[in-house]
Design an enzyme around this catalytic site. Structure first.
Site, PDB file in Angstrom:
ATOM      1  N   GLU A 264     -28.887  26.538   6.291  1.00 22.55           N
ATOM      2  CA  GLU A 264     -28.476  25.420   5.436  1.00 22.55           C
ATOM      3  C   GLU A 264     -28.239  25.855   3.992  1.00 22.55           C
ATOM      4  O   GLU A 264     -28.148  25.019   3.091  1.00 22.55           O
ATOM      5  CB  GLU A 264     -29.518  24.294   5.496  1.00 22.55           C
ATOM      6  CG  GLU A 264     -29.557  23.583   6.833  1.00 22.55           C
ATOM      7  CD  GLU A 264     -30.449  22.352   6.816  1.00 22.55           C
ATOM      8  OE1 GLU A 264     -30.900  21.953   5.713  1.00 22.55           O
ATOM      9  OE2 GLU A 264     -30.699  21.786   7.885  1.00 22.55           O
TER      10      GLU A 264
ATOM     11  N   GLU B 133     -36.561  20.877   1.079  1.00 19.95           N
ATOM     12  CA  GLU B 133     -36.668  21.143   2.515  1.00 19.95           C
ATOM     13  C   GLU B 133     -35.240  21.286   3.010  1.00 19.95           C
ATOM     14  O   GLU B 133     -34.639  20.336   3.502  1.00 19.95           O
ATOM     15  CB  GLU B 133     -37.427  20.012   3.213  1.00 19.95           C
ATOM     16  CG  GLU B 133     -37.847  20.335   4.633  1.00 19.95           C
ATOM     17  CD  GLU B 133     -36.664  20.280   5.593  1.00 19.95           C
ATOM     18  OE1 GLU B 133     -36.046  21.342   5.852  1.00 19.95           O
ATOM     19  OE2 GLU B 133     -36.369  19.184   6.053  1.00 19.95           O
TER      20      GLU B 133
END
Length: 705
Positions: A169, A160
């Site tokens: 990210e 995740e």
């Protein structure tokens, strides 16, 4: 313990009020039972707690992991955080071990690069008795080597590593390396796929957050931060700006249906770049000011478990990027994943109902980019940036651009500056913060003024900008200069007649409102440079507050206990839990845009906690005590706190940053337990103190009756 078994990480901890920094030493050790306080409070403003309180997310990942892992195998968890997904995988493998043989390659590897989080994960895993089931590695995933860090390639990837935009990210490079070096061919993955969607919208509010040129055209003060021909001197900092668009649902006019853009499969190696062109039919007449985007996760390969970040107004079906009918996709308000806004350059693109526009989309390894044009020609309404303008360009948060275009704000500042400069023949003006409007206003109001800017955030970059703008506004360049604080004390013999600040510091955009009291610190340090009759703008700071109904925010910051069957109580102090705290414990102050915090309601009148006199240097601790009456019945979850800046000595010009002012963040003090209050009967007593001579920590005590 052998010193060779300890690793040390130094993390820089910055004090925004005192402008000092210190290195916090974080030690790594392998003893999970060893008490440790070095990380307490270090993560209290991160999104970890909010994410772990997101029950639909947690449940969706659990169901998908249980469905995907069908026999004991090697599972790799990248960006493991507190180890929740690793423990889900380990528990599933333990269950399957009763039916299938287990060999040495059947394991869960949890990879996490951030040492404070690794330390926390070890505590959580140990607390749940799973220390022998999970191999925790404190490295980036692209540092892992098969045969050294892990025995074999992994059969299943769980991860995740998503932000509100999806890619920010490092999802793509992480997946690329994992498929190249860490995973078997055709691995199973959770999630299975992510799809991005967008929608064209008209919104005056969003337009104001990037189009300063047109906002300035409607003002009457004569100051131009973006003169004609230099429209792109100031631009929003983020091309994809994360925000809660549900909060402005009534102010958004939808100009298209939701549009599916990119699809990223976790189970195969993604491409670094991609491009797409879509012909979009306008469903209504209007002007495209922005593109709102979101994503949908398909967590299992069969397509039965979904999680969506779509706006509330999007229909609940996967074809339009909304939620799947599966209950796992129904999510409450949360702050770790928002929607994203892409601002259309200039005044936007006008469309008629039924007209088609061409939407071009591209993605890099970390961003998704959009471009709009009419089907017949490029829009003439989008200003082109010259190379010279790009060299001068400054980037600001969208809210700050909106503030500079706000007529009420500009008139207040203008009025305060007129009063401050009245009767001064050749004033020397010193701007101690990162203000752009006030230095230009001083030059505009008084033809004999000289302006010095310290601009600690923009530094030398502001010189080229202000020189270009000063020239366009008709000011001679010799009336303005940028200096460092050290150079100021060495070279300027003339006394300062006017010390100003908005106050705004570009490096403090995400901090608590009263941390802009760095202005008072700077004013105090430079007191010896001020003339006897020097004017300080703002003249005073007023810490204000009101009691609030904040159920969604309070729930998202609650203490954790059971998370999908795993005890997480050990993380609460480190992650800055506020709600459901043990008696006598206090949570941290949190910076939020109150208007974006889901359901909210003001339960009391706004009240003053303390006043801070900037006309004098800081001398002592500031205190305040006030009794407030509740004007509405309901449940009080905490208090919103903010600063009102009194710009003049007569208290006639006040710039408020309260909850009804949507371009400023407020501070939030959540209660350990919500309190039911009754209008006309209930009251609270608030006591507060602050020592601006040091870190400026606010001590806030409350009692209800």
């Amino acid at each position: 313990m052998n010193s060779e078994s300890i690793q040390r990480v130094f993390q820089l901890k910055h004090d925004p009020l005192s402008c000092t920094s210190e290195w916090v030493v974080i030690e790594d050790n392998d003893d999970a039972e060893l008490p440790d306080t070095s990380t307490d409070g270090l993560l209290d403003t991160t999104s970890y707690l909010d994410m772990l309180n997101d029950s639909p997310r947690n449940r969706a990942f659990r169901l998908a992991i249980e469905k995907t892992i069908t026999r004991p195998c090697h599972v790799l968890d990248i960006g493991a955080g507190t180890g929740l997904l690793s423990m889900m995988a380990a528990r599933r493998m333990t269950t399957l071990g009763e039916e299938y043989p287990v060999d040495s390659n059947c394991m869960v590897t949890a990879c996490e690069s951030y040492l404070p989080m690794v330390k926390l994960m070890r505590k959580v895993v140990h607390m749940n008795g799973m220390g022998k089931d999970i191999n925790i590695i404190n490295k980036r995933s692209d540092e892992l080597k098969v045969g050294t860090d892990i025995a074999s390639r992994a059969d299943v990837l769980v991860s995740e590593i998503l932000d509100s935009e999806l890619l920010g990210e490092g999802l793509i490079p992480t997946l690329q390396h994992a498929h190249d070096m860490l995973l078997v061919d055709n691995p199973k993955t959770v999630p299975y796929r992510a799809s991005t969607f967008c929608q064209l919208v008209e919104s005056t509010f969003l337009c104001n957050m990037h189009d300063l040129c047109n906002s300035e055209a409607k003002t009457s003060d004569g100051v131009h931060l973006v003169p004609t021909g230099l429209e792109n001197l100031l631009r929003p900092k983020s091309q994809q700006y994360a925000m809660h668009v549900n909060a402005m649902e009534k102010e958004v006019k939808l100009l298209s249906e939701p549009i599916k853009i990119f699809e990223f499969d976790f189970w195969k190696r993604p491409a670094s770049h991609g491009e797409l062109e879509v012909h979009v039919k306008a469903i209504s007449e209007g002007r495209i000011h922005a593109i709102i985007s979101w994503w949908v996760l398909q967590l299992d390969s069969e397509g039965t478990i979904f999680y969506s970040t779509a706006p509330r107004w999007v229909d609940s079906n996967t074809d339009t990027g909304g939620s799947n009918l599966s209950m796992e996709s129904v999510r409450d308000w949360c702050d770790h994943w928002k929607q994203c806004v892409w601002f259309t350059p200039g005044a936007g693109v006008s469309v008629s109902k039924g007209e088609k526009v061409v939407l071009q989309a591209a993605h890099t390894c970390t961003n998704i980019l959009y471009y709009l044009k009419k089907t017949q020609r490029l829009s003439n309404e989008i200003p082109c940036s010259t190379s010279n303008a790009r060299d001068l360009q400054l980037t600001l948060p969208p809210e700050r651009i909106a503030v500079y275009g706000d007529n009420e704000f500009r008139l207040s500042m203008f009025e305060a500056m007129i009063k401050a400069l009245q009767g001064k023949a050749h004033p020397l003006c010193l701007a101690v913060d990162d203000s752009l409007f006030l230095p230009l206003t001083a030059l505009h109001i008084c033809g004999n003024s000289h302006v010095i800017s310290l601009s600690p955030g923009f530094k030398e970059n502001v010189v080229r900008y202000l020189e270009a703008v000063a020239d366009s506004n008709g000011f001679s360049k010799d009336r303005f200069e940028y200096v460092t604080k050290a150079k100021l004390t060495q070279t300027h013999e003339n006394k300062v007649d006017l010390l100003v600040g908005e106050p705004y510091y570009s490096a403090l955009e995400g901090v608590l409102p009263w941390q802009n009291l760095r202005f008072w610190k700077d004013r105090t340090r430079l007191d010896y440079l001020l003339s006897k009759d020097a004017v300080i703008v703002p003249n005073k700071g007023v810490l204000r507050a009101c009691a609030m109904f904040l159920p969604h925010l309070w729930k998202s910051r609650c203490c954790l206990n059971d998370v999908e069957g795993f005890d997480h109580a050990v993380v609460n102090k480190t992650l800055g839990a506020c709600g459901d705290l043990p008696y006598g414990k206090e949570g941290p102050y949190l910076p939020f845009f109150i208007w974006q915090c889901g359901d909210t309601k003001q339960l009391s009148e706004e009240f003053t906690i303390m006043e801070l006199d900037f006309s004098k240097p800081i001398t002592s601790t500031c205190t305040g005590k006030v009794q407030i009456d509740f004007t509405k019945s309901g449940v009080c979850h905490g208090f919103a706190l903010w600063m009102d800046w009194v710009m003049d000595e007569e208290n006639s010009v006040v710039v408020s940053t309260g909850p009804d002012k949507r371009y400023w963040k407020q501070g939030v003090k959540l209660l350990a337990e919500p309190v039911t209050v009754t209008a006309g009967c209930s009251f609270a007593v608030i006591e507060a103190s602050m020592d601006p001579t040091s870190s400026g920590e606010l001590i806030f005590r409350h009692s209800f009756s």
